[in-house]
Structures are given as C-alpha cells and as structure tokens.
Scaffold this motif. Structure first.
Motif, PDB file in Angstrom:
ATOM      1  N   LEU A 171      33.792  77.261  60.740  1.00 38.37           N
ATOM      2  CA  LEU A 171      34.785  77.195  61.811  1.00 38.37           C
ATOM      3  C   LEU A 171      34.515  75.987  62.703  1.00 38.37           C
ATOM      4  CD1 LEU A 171      35.061  80.963  62.837  1.00 38.37           C
ATOM      5  CD2 LEU A 171      36.596  79.640  61.374  1.00 38.37           C
ATOM      6  N   GLN A 172      35.595  75.322  63.079  1.00 37.80           N
ATOM      7  CA  GLN A 172      35.511  74.150  63.947  1.00 37.80           C
ATOM      8  C   GLN A 172      36.603  74.237  65.007  1.00 37.80           C
ATOM      9  OE1 GLN A 172      33.281  71.761  63.868  1.00 37.80           O
ATOM     10  NE2 GLN A 172      32.317  71.973  61.849  1.00 37.80           N
ATOM     11  N   GLU A 173      36.394  73.513  66.106  1.00 38.14           N
ATOM     12  CA  GLU A 173      37.438  73.397  67.122  1.00 38.14           C
ATOM     13  C   GLU A 173      38.625  72.647  66.506  1.00 38.14           C
ATOM     14  OE1 GLU A 173      39.904  73.505  69.971  1.00 38.14           O
ATOM     15  OE2 GLU A 173      37.948  74.483  70.263  1.00 38.14           O
ATOM     16  N   HIS A 174      39.823  73.258  66.573  1.00 38.34           N
ATOM     17  CA  HIS A 174      40.974  72.656  65.899  1.00 38.34           C
ATOM     18  C   HIS A 174      42.151  72.421  66.835  1.00 38.34           C
ATOM     19  CE1 HIS A 174      41.687  76.961  65.896  1.00 38.34           C
ATOM     20  NE2 HIS A 174      42.910  76.807  65.424  1.00 38.34           N
ATOM     21  N   HIS A 175      41.838  72.246  68.119  1.00 37.50           N
ATOM     22  CA  HIS A 175      42.900  71.991  69.098  1.00 37.50           C
ATOM     23  C   HIS A 175      43.656  70.701  68.764  1.00 37.50           C
ATOM     24  CE1 HIS A 175      44.994  71.801  72.933  1.00 37.50           C
ATOM     25  NE2 HIS A 175      44.497  70.587  73.137  1.00 37.50           N
ATOM     26  N   SER A 176      42.917  69.638  68.431  1.00 36.44           N
ATOM     27  CA  SER A 176      43.559  68.363  68.112  1.00 36.44           C
ATOM     28  C   SER A 176      44.402  68.459  66.846  1.00 36.44           C
ATOM     29  CB  SER A 176      42.503  67.266  67.953  1.00 36.44           C
ATOM     30  OG  SER A 176      41.832  67.031  69.178  1.00 36.44           O
ATOM     31  N   SER A 177      43.893  69.176  65.837  1.00 38.91           N
ATOM     32  CA  SER A 177      44.648  69.333  64.587  1.00 38.91           C
ATOM     33  C   SER A 177      45.963  70.054  64.832  1.00 38.91           C
ATOM     34  CB  SER A 177      43.809  70.101  63.562  1.00 38.91           C
ATOM     35  OG  SER A 177      42.690  69.344  63.156  1.00 38.91           O
ATOM     36  N   LYS A 178      45.958  71.041  65.719  1.00 39.95           N
ATOM     37  CA  LYS A 178      47.198  71.774  66.025  1.00 39.95           C
ATOM     38  C   LYS A 178      48.200  70.879  66.742  1.00 39.95           C
ATOM     39  CE  LYS A 178      45.375  75.382  68.120  1.00 39.95           C
ATOM     40  NZ  LYS A 178      45.285  76.719  68.769  1.00 39.95           N
ATOM     41  N   ILE A 179      47.702  70.021  67.644  1.00 36.82           N
ATOM     42  CA  ILE A 179      48.601  69.105  68.361  1.00 36.82           C
ATOM     43  C   ILE A 179      49.251  68.134  67.378  1.00 36.82           C
ATOM     44  CG2 ILE A 179      48.682  67.217  70.023  1.00 36.82           C
ATOM     45  CD1 ILE A 179      46.549  68.643  71.635  1.00 36.82           C
ATOM     46  N   ILE A 180      48.452  67.602  66.435  1.00 37.15           N
ATOM     47  CA  ILE A 180      48.994  66.661  65.446  1.00 37.15           C
ATOM     48  C   ILE A 180      50.010  67.357  64.553  1.00 37.15           C
ATOM     49  CG2 ILE A 180      48.402  65.219  63.463  1.00 37.15           C
ATOM     50  CD1 ILE A 180      45.704  64.703  64.781  1.00 37.15           C
ATOM     51  N   ASP A 181      49.692  68.581  64.128  1.00 31.30           N
ATOM     52  CA  ASP A 181      50.602  69.333  63.263  1.00 31.30           C
ATOM     53  C   ASP A 181      51.921  69.619  63.976  1.00 31.30           C
ATOM     54  OD1 ASP A 181      51.037  70.733  60.727  1.00 31.30           O
ATOM     55  OD2 ASP A 181      51.008  72.562  61.922  1.00 31.30           O
ATOM     56  N   ARG A 182      51.842  69.953  65.272  1.00 32.15           N
ATOM     57  CA  ARG A 182      53.064  70.206  66.038  1.00 32.15           C
ATOM     58  C   ARG A 182      53.877  68.932  66.217  1.00 32.15           C
ATOM     59  NH1 ARG A 182      50.884  72.434  70.062  1.00 32.15           N
ATOM     60  NH2 ARG A 182      50.836  70.700  71.544  1.00 32.15           N
ATOM     61  N   ALA A 183      53.193  67.812  66.472  1.00 29.79           N
ATOM     62  CA  ALA A 183      53.894  66.532  66.618  1.00 29.79           C
ATOM     63  C   ALA A 183      54.603  66.146  65.325  1.00 29.79           C
ATOM     64  CB  ALA A 183      52.908  65.447  67.035  1.00 29.79           C
ATOM     65  N   MET A 184      53.998  66.493  64.184  1.00 32.54           N
ATOM     66  CA  MET A 184      54.629  66.183  62.901  1.00 32.54           C
ATOM     67  C   MET A 184      55.869  67.046  62.697  1.00 32.54           C
ATOM     68  SD  MET A 184      52.791  65.719  59.236  1.00 32.54           S
ATOM     69  CE  MET A 184      51.972  64.293  59.917  1.00 32.54           C
ATOM     70  N   SER A 185      55.798  68.302  63.102  1.00 36.69           N
ATOM     71  CA  SER A 185      56.965  69.186  62.990  1.00 36.69           C
ATOM     72  C   SER A 185      58.107  68.694  63.863  1.00 36.69           C
ATOM     73  CB  SER A 185      56.579  70.618  63.382  1.00 36.69           C
ATOM     74  OG  SER A 185      55.599  71.142  62.508  1.00 36.69           O
ATOM     75  N   GLU A 186      57.754  68.071  64.989  1.00 38.84           N
ATOM     76  CA  GLU A 186      58.770  67.563  65.918  1.00 38.84           C
ATOM     77  C   GLU A 186      59.218  66.135  65.570  1.00 38.84           C
ATOM     78  OE1 GLU A 186      56.716  67.852  69.597  1.00 38.84           O
ATOM     79  OE2 GLU A 186      56.916  70.030  69.752  1.00 38.84           O
ATOM     80  N   ASN A 187      58.659  65.565  64.479  1.00 37.33           N
ATOM     81  CA  ASN A 187      58.969  64.176  64.101  1.00 37.33           C
ATOM     82  C   ASN A 187      58.762  63.219  65.271  1.00 37.33           C
ATOM     83  OD1 ASN A 187      59.661  65.209  61.639  1.00 37.33           O
ATOM     84  ND2 ASN A 187      61.866  65.065  61.959  1.00 37.33           N
ATOM     85  N   ASN A 188      57.626  63.397  65.956  1.00 36.23           N
ATOM     86  CA  ASN A 188      57.343  62.629  67.168  1.00 36.23           C
ATOM     87  C   ASN A 188      56.765  61.263  66.806  1.00 36.23           C
ATOM     88  OD1 ASN A 188      56.583  61.668  69.672  1.00 36.23           O
ATOM     89  ND2 ASN A 188      55.813  63.627  70.392  1.00 36.23           N
TER      90      ASN A 188
END
Length: 666
Positions: A171-188
């Motif tokens: 297990l690792q801290e994945h806050h940054s990965s979630k932000i990137i994944d959300r930005a990709m879903s939003e086509n940011n």
C-alpha cells in the motif's frame, strides 16, 4: 478465422491492454501470443504499440454487431498516434502527451488483476501507484523476478507458473494518482500541460528514491495556483538550504510553459537568501543535473560555465540526456555558488509562501516607471543598483515594481527629478551641484550616468518634488486638461506616430496653444477626447495583442487574416487594430482551422502528402461558401486533419519506434 466470436467493450477507465487480455480469454485463447498468431496482429513485447488504426484496433472494431456507440467506446480506449516535427505524440482521452510517456513493459496492480480490469493508469511511466486501490504496481514476477511478458500471460499466470492474483500487495499514498486520474476523466489539458512541464523541470532532482515525492510536487504545482508553486519551492529549498535559489528555480524559469516560467521568476524576485555559513556534508547538490542553458543562467554567463568545465567543477553526466541535450552536474554545486563572484547573496533570509499579486516589468516598462531610457535601466542593472534577471539576450531583463520602489527609496535619477518638479532646469542644476552623485560607467567614450542618493539631496529640492509612491503616472483627465502626444500614446499603448492618424480619424481631438508672444505653440490632446479614446482602445486589439492571445506570430495573423480580407481592420501609422469581436473570431478560427502549408510544417509532413489526403477526401477542405473559408487559401479543421493523418500512417505497414529518451520523466 477473420473475426472474433466475442468482442469485449471497455469497462470504465479500463486500458486497451486490459481489454485485449479479456478479449483473448473470452474467445478461448490461453494467451495473447496465440491470439496474435491467429489474427496476425504483429504484437511484440512493447505494450505501448496499441493505437487507433493498428491491427488490434481494427480487429476489435470490424465485428458486424458493433454499433457506432460501441466503436466510439473502443476508440476511446486506444490512443491516437500523431507525428509532429519529428517526434511521436499520443492523444489519450483528449489529452496530448509525448509517446515516451507510455510504458514499454507491463505493470500490474494486484487487486486490479483479481477484479479482471486493469485501470488505465498502469500504462504510464510516471505512475507507480494504482489510483483505485492505492497499491504499488508490480513490474516483475514475485517468484521468478522476470519482467512480465504480456503475450505469454495465461489468465494472469506467469510462464513460471506463479498466479499473479496471489501476489503480495504494497500500500502506498495514492492521493496524487487519484488527482491525475480525475484530471484525465475531465480531459483537463491545462493540468497535464503544466504537469508535463513541471516533470521536465524537476528531472534535475530525480532519483530512484524520490520519484513519489517529486510526483506529489508536480501534481500540487499543476493546479496552476501561484501559492502552491511557492509552497513546493519552499519545501525543496529546505532540503538543500545552502543551494542558491538561482539553481533551484533555473529549470522553471527557462521552462517553455509561460505559467511555470512566470512563477519561477516571481519566486526568485520576492524571496531573499543570505550567504550560508557552511555546506552540509550530506547535501545532494552534486547529483543535480542541468543543461548548458540552465548552467549559463545559474552562473550568469557562458564564460563562467566554460571556466567551471575547465576546472573540472562541472562535468558531463554520461548517458544522461534530455531531448538529445547533454546534462551536466557539479560535484560541489553549493560551494561553487557560495564563492562565485557572479552570485549575489542577500543580507537576510526572506521566504514568501503566500505571495501577493505582482507583475514582472520588462526593460521598457521599468524605464517608464523611472522616467528614463532603457539604456540607463540596463546600466543600473549592470551596476547592481536595480535587482533584475536576464533570461536571454532577445528577451532582455525583468524586474518588479517593489524592487523599483526599493531602488527609488534610496536613489533618484536626474530625469526623474525634472519630471517630478516644476522648477526650471537651471534651478534643478544649481541644487544638484551641491551634492556628489554616483557615476555609473558604460561603454568606452560614453557619458557616465549620475545617480543621486535621496538622503544627500537638498531639502528645498525634495520639498519641490512631487514625491508620491513610485508608479506609472497618468495625468488626471478632464475637459480642460491637456496631454502631450507622448503621454497619450503611453496611456493608449500605441506608438506615438499613431497619434496623428487617430486625430485624423476623430478618435482623438487636438487643442492648439499659443505662446505669450502670440506665435503658434505646441499641440496637445484634449482630456475629454483621451477619455473617449481609452474607451475605444479597450474595445480594440492590435495585431500583436491578437497574436499573443492566439499564441502565434504576428506575421501569421497579418498574412492569413488581414491581407486576405477575412477580418476588417483600422490602419494607423505603425499598427493595425481590430475590434475585440474580430479578435475573438481570429483566435477561435486559428485554434480550430489551419492551412495546407502551415499544417505540413506543424505535422512534419510534406505538402504533397497532405494534398493527396485532401484530394482523396480524407481531409475535408472548406468550400468557398463556408463562412470560415479564407480567400486564396486551403482551410481545414486541424483536429480532423490530425486524425486523418494518424489513420493514414497507422494503416501503412511500417515500424514505429517509440524512443524512451524523447523526454525524461521523474
């Protein structure tokens, strides 16, 4: 066998690799190797070779039961391959990346394996943690320690027989990965543009041990807030307290991204750093990597960098390149900066985490504030009296209004004294003869620049001066006020030669004055007409302003939209102006449409190849009756042309090499 019995549709946020692995399983193939052989898909060990138009993509989309909606979903799972200026790019979910961002070897999340759906983030080189499960990606088999051979995986069993579903999880801290994944879903696109630029800038700090930390830094900066950038720079500075901030912010200031470059310059200006008493033994400054251009910025001149190389205090980092540019490291970077005569240290430390809004001023704006010439501003900068930074000879120096205020609180120029007092020049010269100025030298045989200390000026002269807070002074307007042509041009942000045509067009009105002897005096602009002209100016843009907004050069705006008659304009002596509505129309047209010659240069292709696609109706040129058509030019949609070009090259039997050295990621 020419088609599949079953064609899987992509699950939410599923990668093309995952969908292909499911495809092999539901169609009865033990591994992708067998599916590859049956359909001649030309797959190899490189998992990045999955783009729209490849054999695999065509296989999944040619089933007769596939609807247009199903095909759109499958298309979205595959990236679009484009080739621009000799480099490969991928368009993934509406976001454009360099092709080297994709992993060439498989990485897997243990929980994703157990669910049977691999999240799309596992295909990116800079992603080490699954955004859904917070688990580190596996890159080797826990049993045989071999890299995963995706073509030989049998229902996620390694060729050695190990069931990857039973692999241990970390297990690792994945806050940054979630932000990137959300930005990709939003086509940011804005987020990813800043993220990529930040990753390029931070590559000089990258090691195998700090990848996760630097990714967090990049994600925090990518939100576009200036305060986030300052906070992250403060954290990095704390890790290397003896490193001069010039070295810390050099890759950011020299970044091609305007936001990152602007924030870097502001951080450099508003913070202060005193000379360190010593250099920590465990400092990692010797591992930092810089390009030649960055070293020239850090040590002020190319000659200084050359001397460091001759002294072996700056050496080439073997096998370390970025964009085919050699990287260098200084084994004792901090000590080289501490004792170097080109490096200026402050009297005290001042760290600003929450910066106040400030604007960087170029040499012309600084000269306007101090009521002097640009040549004198450069003399003050070379003498060290005015703090500034020079990025490049073509860009000149930059400073800030607080720094000019700091200079102006201690010193004053003769030109400013004359502009702030109503005394006659002879009286001003008499007062100034009572004090001794600092004399700033320049070129050989050139006159020295006198600079006066405020505390040494006679009190009578100080009382006669309009010594308000330093700012760009604008005279109050009114029905009886008279403004010189020079001052009017400054307020209208036009060349002074444009004032006469503005008078002829009725935008400005002139007031004639007479001398005491009755002779014709100087002409002035009336205050009322200048107020009206300022309103006119706010509703019009110059071609240079349009080109800045469109992010293209001024010559293109002129040749494509002005000379062709596409846009109506008002011509003055030195510039042409269009209404804000016309400017918005030009910007929108430039972003959406392109021309034959420009697109060929942009895509790195020949005009002949683009012309063939137009003649075969793969690229749709606008007809002459289309409102976006420009007379005498071949106009077409840029996005549609890129897609057509991508499909054309994808359909051709050729080998695509995705070079991992195109760009360095942390």
């Amino acid at each position: 066998m020419f088609r599949l019995n079953y064609t899987p549709l992509p699950l939410p946020n599923e990668s093309a690799v995952s969908m292909l692995l499911r495809c092999a399983t539901i169609n009865g193939y033990k591994s992708l190797k067998l599916l590859n052989r049956a359909f001649e898909l030309e797959l190899n060990d490189n998992v990045a070779r999955l783009w729209q138009g490849c054999a695999t993509h065509r296989l999944l989309t040619r089933h007769s039961a596939i609807t247009p909606e199903d095909k759109a979903q499958i298309d979205n799972a595959f990236h679009q391959l484009t080739h621009e200026k000799g480099r490969n790019f991928m368009n993934i979910h509406g976001v454009t990346f360099p092709a080297s961002i994709l992993r060439q070897e498989l990485a897997l999340c243990p929980t994703c394996i157990r669910t049977g759906c691999l999240n799309r983030m596992h295909i990116y080189r800079w992603s080490d943690v699954c955004p859904l499960h917070g688990e580190s990606f596996l890159q080797r088999c826990p049993q045989c320690s071999s890299p995963f051979q995706w073509l030989k995986l049998d229902d996620f069993y390694c060729p050695c027989g190990f069931d990857l579903r039973t692999a241990p999880t970390t297990l690792q801290e994945h806050h940054s990965s979630k932000i990137i994944d959300r930005a990709m879903s939003e086509n940011n696109n804005e987020f990813f543009s800043l993220l990529m630029a930040c990753m390029n800038a931070l590559r000089y700090l990258s090691t195998t041990d700090n990848r996760a930390m630097l990714l967090d830094v990049c994600v925090n900066i990518a939100d576009g807030k200036k305060s986030s950038f300052f906070e992250e720079m403060f954290k990095l500075q704390k890790k290397m307290p003896s490193l001069h901030r010039r070295a810390l912010v050099a890759p950011f200031i020299l970044s091609q991204h305007p936001i990152l470059s602007g924030y870097g310059m502001e951080y450099y200006f508003v913070t202060q750093q005193s000379k360190p008493a010593g250099h920590p033994v465990d400092c990692s400054c010797g591992n930092l990597l810089f390009t030649d251009k960055e070293l020239e910025f850090v040590f002020a001149t190319k000659e200084n960098v050359t001397q460091l190389k001759l002294d072996k205090r700056c050496i080439s980092a073997h096998n370390r390149t970025i964009f085919q540019t050699t990287l260098y490291n200084c084994p004792d970077m901090c000590a080289s900066l501490i004792n170097h005569n080109a490096i200026t240290w402050d009297e005290k430390d001042k760290i600003t985490i929450k910066p106040s809004p400030s604007k960087l001023l170029n040499v012309n704006e600084a000269a306007e504030v101090l009521h002097t010439s640009t040549a004198r501003i450069r003399k003050l900068e070379r003498a060290g009296l005015l703090k500034s930074v020079v990025l490049h000879k073509m860009e000149g120096l930059f400073t800030t209004l607080p720094l000019i205020k700091e200079f102006n609180d201690r010193y004053i120029l003769k030109s400013e004294i004359r502009s702030r007092t109503t005394l006659k020049p002879a009286v001003v010269n008499y007062f100034l003869s009572q004090t001794s100025p600092l004399k700033i030298g320049g070129a050989p045989y050139a006159a020295d620049l006198p600079v006066y200390r405020r505390d040494s000026l006679p009190k009578e002269l100080l009382r006669a001066m309009n010594d308000t807070a330093t700012n760009i002074i604008q005279h109050p307007l009114g029905p009886n006020s008279l403004i010189t042509f020079s001052e009017a041009s400054k307020q209208l942000k036009v060349n002074v030669k444009d004032i006469k045509p503005m008078l002829e067009l009725g935008i400005l009105r002139v007031a004639h004055t007479t001398k005491p002897n009755g002779a014709v005096g100087r002409d002035f602009c009336t205050g009322n007409s200048l107020e009206e002209a300022l309103i006119w100016r706010a509703s019009h843009s110059s071609l240079s302003e349009v080109s800045t907004k469109a992010k293209c050069n001024q010559h293109l705006v002129h040749s494509r939209y002005i000379t062709s008659g596409f846009a109506e304009f008002i011509e003055l002596s030195c510039n042409k102006f269009v209404t804000t509505e016309t400017a918005d129309k030009i910007v929108a047209h430039y972003k959406k449409f392109t021309t034959l010659h420009y697109f060929a240069n942009e895509a790195g292709c020949t005009i002949k190849s683009i012309s063939k696609l137009i003649l075969s109706e793969k690229i749709f040129a606008l007809p002459s009756d289309d409102p976006n058509y420009i007379n005498g030019q071949i106009i077409f949609d840029r996005i549609q042309a890129k897609q057509a070009l991508s499909e054309f090259y994808s359909a051709k039997p050729r080998s695509i090499r995705i070079a991992s050295k195109d760009i360095h990621y942390i």
